[in-house]
Write a protein that holds these residues in place. Sequence first.
Motif, mmCIF file in Angstrom:
data_model
loop_
_atom_site.group_PDB
_atom_site.id
_atom_site.type_symbol
_atom_site.label_atom_id
_atom_site.label_comp_id
_atom_site.label_asym_id
_atom_site.label_seq_id
_atom_site.Cartn_x
_atom_site.Cartn_y
_atom_site.Cartn_z
ATOM 1 N N LEU A 1 0.706 -1.345 -0.225
ATOM 2 C CA LEU A 1 0.202 0.016 -0.083
ATOM 3 C C LEU A 1 0.816 1.265 -0.173
ATOM 4 O O LEU A 1 0.491 2.171 -0.724
ATOM 5 N N ILE A 2 1.836 1.155 0.754
ATOM 6 C CA ILE A 2 2.729 2.307 0.945
ATOM 7 C C ILE A 2 3.536 2.752 -0.523
ATOM 8 O O ILE A 2 3.578 3.650 -0.848
ATOM 9 N N ARG A 3 3.751 1.514 -1.188
ATOM 10 C CA ARG A 3 4.333 1.840 -2.247
ATOM 11 C C ARG A 3 3.317 2.355 -3.501
ATOM 12 O O ARG A 3 3.783 3.377 -4.346
ATOM 13 N N SER A 4 2.421 1.842 -3.660
ATOM 14 C CA SER A 4 1.211 2.389 -4.451
ATOM 15 C C SER A 4 0.919 3.704 -4.026
ATOM 16 O O SER A 4 0.570 4.634 -4.873
ATOM 17 N N LEU A 5 0.762 3.965 -2.812
ATOM 18 C CA LEU A 5 0.355 5.391 -2.291
ATOM 19 C C LEU A 5 1.407 6.490 -2.677
ATOM 20 O O LEU A 5 0.889 7.595 -2.796
ATOM 21 N N SER A 6 2.397 6.098 -2.796
ATOM 22 C CA SER A 6 3.515 7.248 -3.123
ATOM 23 C C SER A 6 3.309 7.853 -4.376
ATOM 24 O O SER A 6 4.111 8.564 -4.772
ATOM 25 N N GLU A 7 2.632 7.111 -5.386
ATOM 26 C CA GLU A 7 2.282 7.496 -6.617
ATOM 27 C C GLU A 7 1.619 9.141 -6.304
ATOM 28 O O GLU A 7 1.731 9.826 -7.271
ATOM 29 N N ALA A 8 0.808 9.085 -5.358
ATOM 30 C CA ALA A 8 -0.180 10.052 -5.173
ATOM 31 C C ALA A 8 0.188 11.103 -3.986
ATOM 32 O O ALA A 8 0.018 12.411 -3.866
ATOM 33 N N VAL A 9 0.978 10.346 -3.048
ATOM 34 C CA VAL A 9 1.078 11.138 -1.708
ATOM 35 C C VAL A 9 2.690 11.040 -1.380
ATOM 36 O O VAL A 9 3.122 10.080 -1.630
ATOM 37 N N THR A 10 3.269 12.163 -0.709
ATOM 38 C CA THR A 10 4.630 12.142 -0.118
ATOM 39 C C THR A 10 4.524 11.451 1.088
ATOM 40 O O THR A 10 3.755 11.619 2.297
ATOM 41 N N GLN B 1 12.057 -3.487 6.447
ATOM 42 C CA GLN B 1 10.988 -2.847 6.008
ATOM 43 C C GLN B 1 11.495 -1.443 5.118
ATOM 44 O O GLN B 1 11.087 -1.106 4.152
ATOM 45 N N ALA B 2 12.260 -0.843 5.789
ATOM 46 C CA ALA B 2 12.890 0.600 5.481
ATOM 47 C C ALA B 2 13.348 0.126 4.259
ATOM 48 O O ALA B 2 13.253 0.970 3.042
ATOM 49 N N ALA B 3 14.284 -0.759 4.016
ATOM 50 C CA ALA B 3 14.680 -0.999 2.762
ATOM 51 C C ALA B 3 13.740 -1.454 1.652
ATOM 52 O O ALA B 3 14.102 -1.187 0.260
ATOM 53 N N ARG B 4 12.872 -2.063 2.080
ATOM 54 C CA ARG B 4 11.896 -2.577 1.082
ATOM 55 C C ARG B 4 10.903 -1.407 0.468
ATOM 56 O O ARG B 4 10.649 -1.244 -0.786
ATOM 57 N N ASP C 1 12.199 5.059 -0.586
ATOM 58 C CA ASP C 1 13.266 5.631 -1.768
ATOM 59 C C ASP C 1 14.535 6.213 -0.994
ATOM 60 O O ASP C 1 15.363 6.217 -1.518
ATOM 61 N N PHE C 2 14.162 6.937 0.157
ATOM 62 C CA PHE C 2 15.246 7.520 0.725
ATOM 63 C C PHE C 2 15.312 7.434 2.211
ATOM 64 O O PHE C 2 14.220 6.729 2.633
ATOM 65 N N THR C 3 16.287 7.278 2.835
ATOM 66 C CA THR C 3 16.364 6.667 4.208
ATOM 67 C C THR C 3 17.308 7.841 4.915
ATOM 68 O O THR C 3 18.394 8.233 4.478
ATOM 69 N N ALA C 4 16.620 8.132 6.145
ATOM 70 C CA ALA C 4 17.607 8.965 7.082
ATOM 71 C C ALA C 4 17.827 8.420 8.229
ATOM 72 O O ALA C 4 16.860 7.791 9.029
ATOM 73 N N PHE C 5 18.963 8.239 8.571
ATOM 74 C CA PHE C 5 19.433 7.476 9.881
ATOM 75 C C PHE C 5 19.808 8.450 10.988
ATOM 76 O O PHE C 5 20.385 9.274 10.786
ATOM 77 N N MET C 6 18.902 8.562 12.092
ATOM 78 C CA MET C 6 19.335 9.241 13.073
ATOM 79 C C MET C 6 19.847 8.481 14.448
ATOM 80 O O MET C 6 19.706 7.145 14.536
ATOM 81 N N TYR D 1 20.551 13.214 16.402
ATOM 82 C CA TYR D 1 21.071 14.116 15.503
ATOM 83 C C TYR D 1 20.965 12.934 14.015
ATOM 84 O O TYR D 1 20.695 11.866 14.345
ATOM 85 N N LEU D 2 20.954 13.761 12.952
ATOM 86 C CA LEU D 2 20.793 12.883 11.856
ATOM 87 C C LEU D 2 22.216 12.545 11.363
ATOM 88 O O LEU D 2 23.254 13.256 11.065
ATOM 89 N N ALA D 3 22.579 11.253 11.465
ATOM 90 C CA ALA D 3 23.728 10.684 11.023
ATOM 91 C C ALA D 3 24.005 10.382 9.386
ATOM 92 O O ALA D 3 25.420 10.654 9.112
ATOM 93 N N GLU D 4 23.122 10.098 8.659
ATOM 94 C CA GLU D 4 23.086 9.871 7.556
ATOM 95 C C GLU D 4 21.759 10.256 6.517
ATOM 96 O O GLU D 4 20.988 9.674 7.233
ATOM 97 N N PHE D 5 21.836 10.707 5.520
ATOM 98 C CA PHE D 5 20.707 10.685 4.711
ATOM 99 C C PHE D 5 20.953 10.408 3.321
ATOM 100 O O PHE D 5 21.989 10.787 2.945
ATOM 101 N N GLY D 6 20.290 9.683 2.449
ATOM 102 C CA GLY D 6 20.652 9.490 1.140
ATOM 103 C C GLY D 6 19.657 8.324 0.652
ATOM 104 O O GLY D 6 18.571 8.071 1.301
ATOM 105 N N ILE D 7 19.936 7.921 -0.461
ATOM 106 C CA ILE D 7 19.026 7.141 -1.273
ATOM 107 C C ILE D 7 19.193 5.581 -0.774
ATOM 108 O O ILE D 7 20.208 5.175 -0.279
ATOM 109 N N THR D 8 18.212 4.956 -0.610
ATOM 110 C CA THR D 8 17.860 4.006 0.313
ATOM 111 C C THR D 8 19.006 2.456 -0.335
ATOM 112 O O THR D 8 19.788 2.176 0.506
ATOM 113 N N LYS D 9 18.903 2.594 -1.335
ATOM 114 C CA LYS D 9 19.960 1.469 -1.880
ATOM 115 C C LYS D 9 21.380 1.765 -1.689
ATOM 116 O O LYS D 9 22.116 0.720 -1.385
#
Lengths: 289, 225
Positions: free
Chosen positions: A222-231, A241-244, A247-252, A261-269
Amino acid sequence: MQEISLREGRKSRQLEVKLFTHVGEESKLILDELPSKLEVDQLNVYYGNFHAIQDVSFPIKEKKVTAIIGPSGCGKSTLIRCFNRMNDLIGSSRVEGKIKIDGEDIYQQGIDVVDIRRRVGMVFQRPNPFPKTIFENIAYGPKLYGIHDKFQISGLVEKSLRQAALWDEVKDILNSAAYSLSGGQQQRLCIARALAISPEILLMDEPASALDPIATYKIEELIRSLSEAVTIIIVTHNMQQAARVSDFTAFMNTDESRTGYLAEFGITKQIFTNPTNKETEDYISGRFG
Amino acid sequence: MPRETLDHQIHQLQDEILLIGSMVEQAMIDSIDALRRRDINDSKKVYHTDYLINEKRFAIENGILILIATQQPIAHDLRLLTAMLEVTTELERMGDYAKGIAKINIKLAGSDINLPMVEIDRMAELGISMLHRSLTAFIDENPNQASLIPLEDDEVDSLYVQIYNKVVKDMIANPQEIDSSNLILWIAHNLERMADRVTNICERTVFIATGELLELDSTDDEDSE
């Protein structure tokens, strides 16, 4: 990156394998190209004297899924509760810095907080349907925002339930109590309820942690399909789950004084195959936290 | 260390890879030694014990798949385990080269053709040494060490060319020995390919450490064949 010496001037070359190579550059390219829906800018949050979050800055890309991961107490929930000003409800909380949605700081004076919460919906860890029928759970929001036309409401109920992949399961029992549904169905009902008021951003705080694996996969699809319309912004303790889903991951992470604090932010893969930060590597590999 | 189980199992698999590596090295040493002495029985021993290397390869592969399925490794752990899969396959193929050379010696029984043993010995010595050091670099996850080893492949390639030229000359001089001469080319080919596969192991070492898939070999596989 460790220094490696390669033979120059011969056939030494990088393979055309985009999955792992150049993810850093690719990450930057994607981040630069995609429009941001929300921007966190030098955010600091305090609860009384406790400094909960320090100097967090990163973009949330429009119609993408951003996962926020990190050990317990690192401020993930605090952070996303700032995105629809839910922290205002905690008396001792204080927010510094900016959170901009479509370029507009939602903490500036004169902002309509009710409107912010309509634009930024939220789904919680445990399903929390109202003690009403399935239909009324969905109709509640639109009515609150002044829609009273029965046909319009019915249409919104069906549309929202379809978006939440629940329509086929409940279309014949719309007048049954929401509590008669299973946990997974209740959670999708809560997502449908949030969608009924057409939010632009959906915050999900551990939306599948109370669900069994099948219900979890349904929510993830559902999350994947909703992301076509909603952020979508999802807080999760489940690394896979985060990996699946994202698209982007923020590690705190937290420092010694438990300030997040934010340790890393980038594309999930990239984060899950070759994180640039040792802390991220240790956390996602389960070596601390 | 909450992932002690995963770390322990990865270490066990690394030990197994060193073990299969030693089996391959020994198979190649024995195969070349039997060839040098033209000892058919010893070649048959190498030929008939290759299955042990194959079995070890499947056991390691199985262990890696179980770890991936049950421990869901990510980032460095995932790169390490997928690299181990690749390296184990490379080692098993090198075992096949040793077996192939043993088979050639068996086929050459009765032939009194001269073998270019100086070059063959040197190729085998280089290949085995490169293999040994590449596995050390792999287990140590040392990309600097790993990226230097493929540079030695040039000497192996040049020995291959020397053998090739010598054998072709012999073929022209003694056309009745063409079949046996052709088998000698295959010995050299096997040794040359062994060194190429060492390069693949080195590439995986760089991948584990940096996440980058680089080609370290200076010569294309196709060009050298």
